[in-house]
Design an enzyme around this catalytic site. Structure first.
Site, mmCIF file in Angstrom:
data_model
loop_
_atom_site.group_PDB
_atom_site.id
_atom_site.type_symbol
_atom_site.label_atom_id
_atom_site.label_comp_id
_atom_site.label_asym_id
_atom_site.label_seq_id
_atom_site.Cartn_x
_atom_site.Cartn_y
_atom_site.Cartn_z
ATOM 1 N N GLY A 233 4.065 22.674 -3.636
ATOM 2 C CA GLY A 233 3.141 22.196 -4.673
ATOM 3 C C GLY A 233 2.083 21.236 -4.158
ATOM 4 N N CYS A 234 1.431 21.606 -3.042
ATOM 5 C CA CYS A 234 0.486 20.673 -2.393
ATOM 6 C C CYS A 234 -0.971 20.918 -2.786
ATOM 7 C CB CYS A 234 0.616 20.766 -0.878
ATOM 8 S SG CYS A 234 2.253 20.303 -0.322
ATOM 9 N N SER B 67 -2.404 20.038 -5.529
ATOM 10 C CA SER B 67 -2.957 18.946 -6.344
ATOM 11 C C SER B 67 -1.889 17.879 -6.562
ATOM 12 C CB SER B 67 -3.444 19.495 -7.702
ATOM 13 O OG SER B 67 -2.377 20.105 -8.398
ATOM 14 N N GLY C 288 1.854 16.341 -4.799
ATOM 15 C CA GLY C 288 2.106 17.142 -3.594
ATOM 16 C C GLY C 288 1.052 16.919 -2.530
ATOM 17 N N SER D 171 12.008 13.854 -12.952
ATOM 18 C CA SER D 171 11.193 13.106 -13.920
ATOM 19 C C SER D 171 12.126 12.144 -14.645
ATOM 20 C CB SER D 171 10.599 14.088 -14.932
ATOM 21 O OG SER D 171 10.034 13.391 -16.027
ATOM 22 N N TYR E 206 10.429 21.460 -20.934
ATOM 23 C CA TYR E 206 10.191 20.835 -19.619
ATOM 24 C C TYR E 206 11.334 19.872 -19.273
ATOM 25 C CZ TYR E 206 8.177 17.631 -16.172
ATOM 26 O OH TYR E 206 7.966 16.845 -15.077
HETATM 27 N N1 LIG Z 1 2.424 13.833 -13.447
HETATM 28 C C1 LIG Z 1 3.478 13.288 -14.021
HETATM 29 O O1 LIG Z 1 3.375 12.390 -14.867
HETATM 30 C C2 LIG Z 1 4.862 13.735 -13.611
HETATM 31 C C3 LIG Z 1 5.949 12.971 -14.051
HETATM 32 C C4 LIG Z 1 7.238 13.326 -13.681
HETATM 33 C C5 LIG Z 1 7.428 14.416 -12.855
HETATM 34 N N2 LIG Z 1 6.362 15.170 -12.430
HETATM 35 C C6 LIG Z 1 6.663 16.303 -11.538
HETATM 36 O O2 LIG Z 1 5.961 16.128 -10.323
HETATM 37 C C7 LIG Z 1 5.758 17.382 -9.704
HETATM 38 C C8 LIG Z 1 4.302 17.512 -9.298
HETATM 39 O O3 LIG Z 1 3.518 17.507 -10.467
HETATM 40 P P1 LIG Z 1 2.057 16.883 -10.551
HETATM 41 O O4 LIG Z 1 2.074 15.908 -11.641
HETATM 42 O O5 LIG Z 1 1.600 16.476 -9.217
HETATM 43 O O6 LIG Z 1 1.253 18.151 -11.129
HETATM 44 P P2 LIG Z 1 0.324 19.244 -10.437
HETATM 45 O O7 LIG Z 1 -0.840 18.581 -9.815
HETATM 46 O O8 LIG Z 1 0.096 20.257 -11.507
HETATM 47 O O9 LIG Z 1 1.211 19.860 -9.283
HETATM 48 C C9 LIG Z 1 2.123 20.908 -9.485
HETATM 49 C C10 LIG Z 1 2.150 21.756 -8.248
HETATM 50 O O10 LIG Z 1 3.139 22.783 -8.402
HETATM 51 C C11 LIG Z 1 2.571 24.003 -7.944
HETATM 52 N N3 LIG Z 1 3.213 25.182 -8.481
HETATM 53 C C12 LIG Z 1 3.268 25.597 -9.767
HETATM 54 N N4 LIG Z 1 3.927 26.758 -9.853
HETATM 55 C C13 LIG Z 1 4.302 27.090 -8.597
HETATM 56 C C14 LIG Z 1 5.016 28.173 -8.026
HETATM 57 N N5 LIG Z 1 5.511 29.185 -8.770
HETATM 58 N N6 LIG Z 1 5.221 28.202 -6.684
HETATM 59 C C15 LIG Z 1 4.730 27.215 -5.909
HETATM 60 N N7 LIG Z 1 4.042 26.158 -6.386
HETATM 61 C C16 LIG Z 1 3.837 26.100 -7.718
HETATM 62 C C17 LIG Z 1 1.121 23.905 -8.390
HETATM 63 O O11 LIG Z 1 0.373 24.856 -7.694
HETATM 64 P P3 LIG Z 1 -0.828 25.736 -8.304
HETATM 65 O O12 LIG Z 1 -2.057 25.014 -7.930
HETATM 66 O O13 LIG Z 1 -0.717 27.040 -7.622
HETATM 67 O O14 LIG Z 1 -0.604 25.839 -9.796
HETATM 68 C C18 LIG Z 1 0.813 22.465 -8.013
HETATM 69 O O15 LIG Z 1 0.494 22.378 -6.648
HETATM 70 C C19 LIG Z 1 6.202 18.433 -10.718
HETATM 71 O O16 LIG Z 1 7.505 18.873 -10.400
HETATM 72 C C20 LIG Z 1 6.203 17.662 -12.025
HETATM 73 O O17 LIG Z 1 7.095 18.199 -12.967
HETATM 74 C C21 LIG Z 1 5.088 14.851 -12.794
#
Ligand SMILES: NC(=O)c1ccc[n+]([C@@H]2O[C@H](COP(=O)([O-])OP(=O)(O)OC[C@H]3O[C@@H](n4cnc5c(N)ncnc54)[C@H](OP(=O)(O)O)[C@@H]3O)[C@@H](O)[C@H]2O)c1
Length: 296
Positions: free
Chosen positions: A3-4, A6, A9, A137, A150
């Site tokens: 997930g790198c 954005s 990641g 989370s 979620y």
């Molecule tokens: N932001 C928050 O407040 C928050 C809080 C708690 C936990 N989290 C967790 O933190 C992690 C990262 O999230 P983020 O907030 O940084 O959001 P994000 O920027 O949307 O990052 C999510 C990443 O996951 C990738 N992804 C989605 N589906 C995939 C698949 N089938 N195979 C491989 N990669 C895939 C996305 O790639 P694409 O570009 O291809 O879609 C993106 O790089 C997630 O697990 C999220 O649940 C986030």
């Protein structure tokens, strides 16, 4: 690490690369949708003299994860750390998601990290070292009188990660769960929307539920905090890494204390399991249902 493209990641990849690690940053659709993200990451690494290779697994696909793991092992003799970060949020009441959507989100958020971990575990077991990080989370720990799809996937991931921890520690492998609070990343804009609009409408009074008010004068939390928390875990020696780390200051209140209370209960039950008077397995006679008394 997964997930790198954005959010966390990308920051985790840069942070570990800056620290001298050879990072295999993974993202989907490197040749199209994420081409810009991939080339920006590569260019950044080249300029800094850091090592980042971009691989393209979709964590929901066995063949794609195995191809990426093979390529990584062709280039690197050892795997120091796997960061399971890829995940997607979801919006809507549970009833409004089709079962296909439910399965897809569990497949991505919970089973995806298990699939990627299984792809690197034989190597980590062989080298008798390694660290597997799971990004869950605070919603994977506590439901603030609302939960949803979620949060449920993250609860599942918490269980899988903690179970794996107990199983692989004997091979010198650590598991660390990182529980971020709320951070401004693209996650909200990429969230899965519940498919059945008429059911979403039936729950529309949910909108009237009190929501947390964001103070516009307060600086939003910096997602780099999550990358820094993971760097701390990577830098700690084997055996000294905490199982759970709460990251951030927004929507994290009380979760570390909850985790500490959970550990006390866990350790108490683990001690109970050792007591012969508290056996958890039953003889066939003990397990047999009580016989019905036949009539007079
Ligand atoms: N932001 C928050 O407040 C928050 C809080 C708690 C936990 N989290 C967790 O933190 C992690 C990262 O999230 P983020 O907030 O940084 O959001 P994000 O920027 O949307 O990052 C999510 C990443 O996951 C990738 N992804 C989605 N589906 C995939 C698949 N089938 N195979 C491989 N990669 C895939 C996305 O790639 P694409 O570009 O291809 O879609 C993106 O790089 C997630 O697990 C999220 O649940 C986030």
């Amino acid at each position: 690490m997964t997930g790198c493209s954005s959010g966390f990641g990308e920051l985790i990849a840069r942070t570990l690369a800056r620290d001298g690690h050879h990072v295999f940053a993974t993202m989907r659709e490197v040749g199209s949708r994420n081409a810009g993200h991939a080339s920006a990451l590569r260019a950044w690494a080249t300029e800094l003299g850091a090592r980042i290779d971009v691989l393209e697994p979709d964590v929901t696909s066995d063949s794609s994860v195995h191809a990426a793991a093979d390529e990584m092992l062709r280039q690197a003799a050892r795997i120091v750390v796997l960061v399971n970060n890829a995940g997607v949020a979801a919006s809507g009441p549970l009833e409004a998601f089709s079962l296909e959507q439910v399965e897809a989100l569990f497949g991505l958020n919970a089973f995806g990290p298990l699939r990627v971990s299984a792809a690197v575990l034989p190597t980590m077991r062989g080298q008798r070292s390694g660290l597997i990080v799971f990004v869950t989370s605070t919603l994977g720990r506590v439901l603030p009188r609302r939960g949803g799809l979620y949060a449920s996937t993250k609860w599942a991931l918490e269980g899988l990660a903690e179970s794996l921890h107990y199983e692989v520690v004997r091979f010198g492998i650590d598991v660390a769960i990182v529980e971020p609070g709320s951070f401004p990343t693209p996650a909200t804009s990429k969230a899965m929307q519940a498919q059945r609009a008429h059911i979403v409408a039936a729950y529309s009074d949910r909108a009237a539920q009190p929501r947390r008010v964001v103070d516009p004068a307060r600086a939003p939390p910096d997602p780099q905090e999550v990358a820094d928390a993971i760097k701390v875990l990577v830098d700690l020696p084997h055996g000294q890494r905490p199982l759970r780390t709460v990251a951030g200051a927004v929507f994290t209140e009380g979760v570390a204390e909850y985790n500490a209370a959970y550990e006390r209960t866990r350790d108490h039950l683990a001690a109970v399991l050792q007591r012969p008077d508290q056996a958890m397995t039953w003889t066939p006679a003990q397990a047999a249902p009580p016989r019905r008394q036949s009539g007079p």
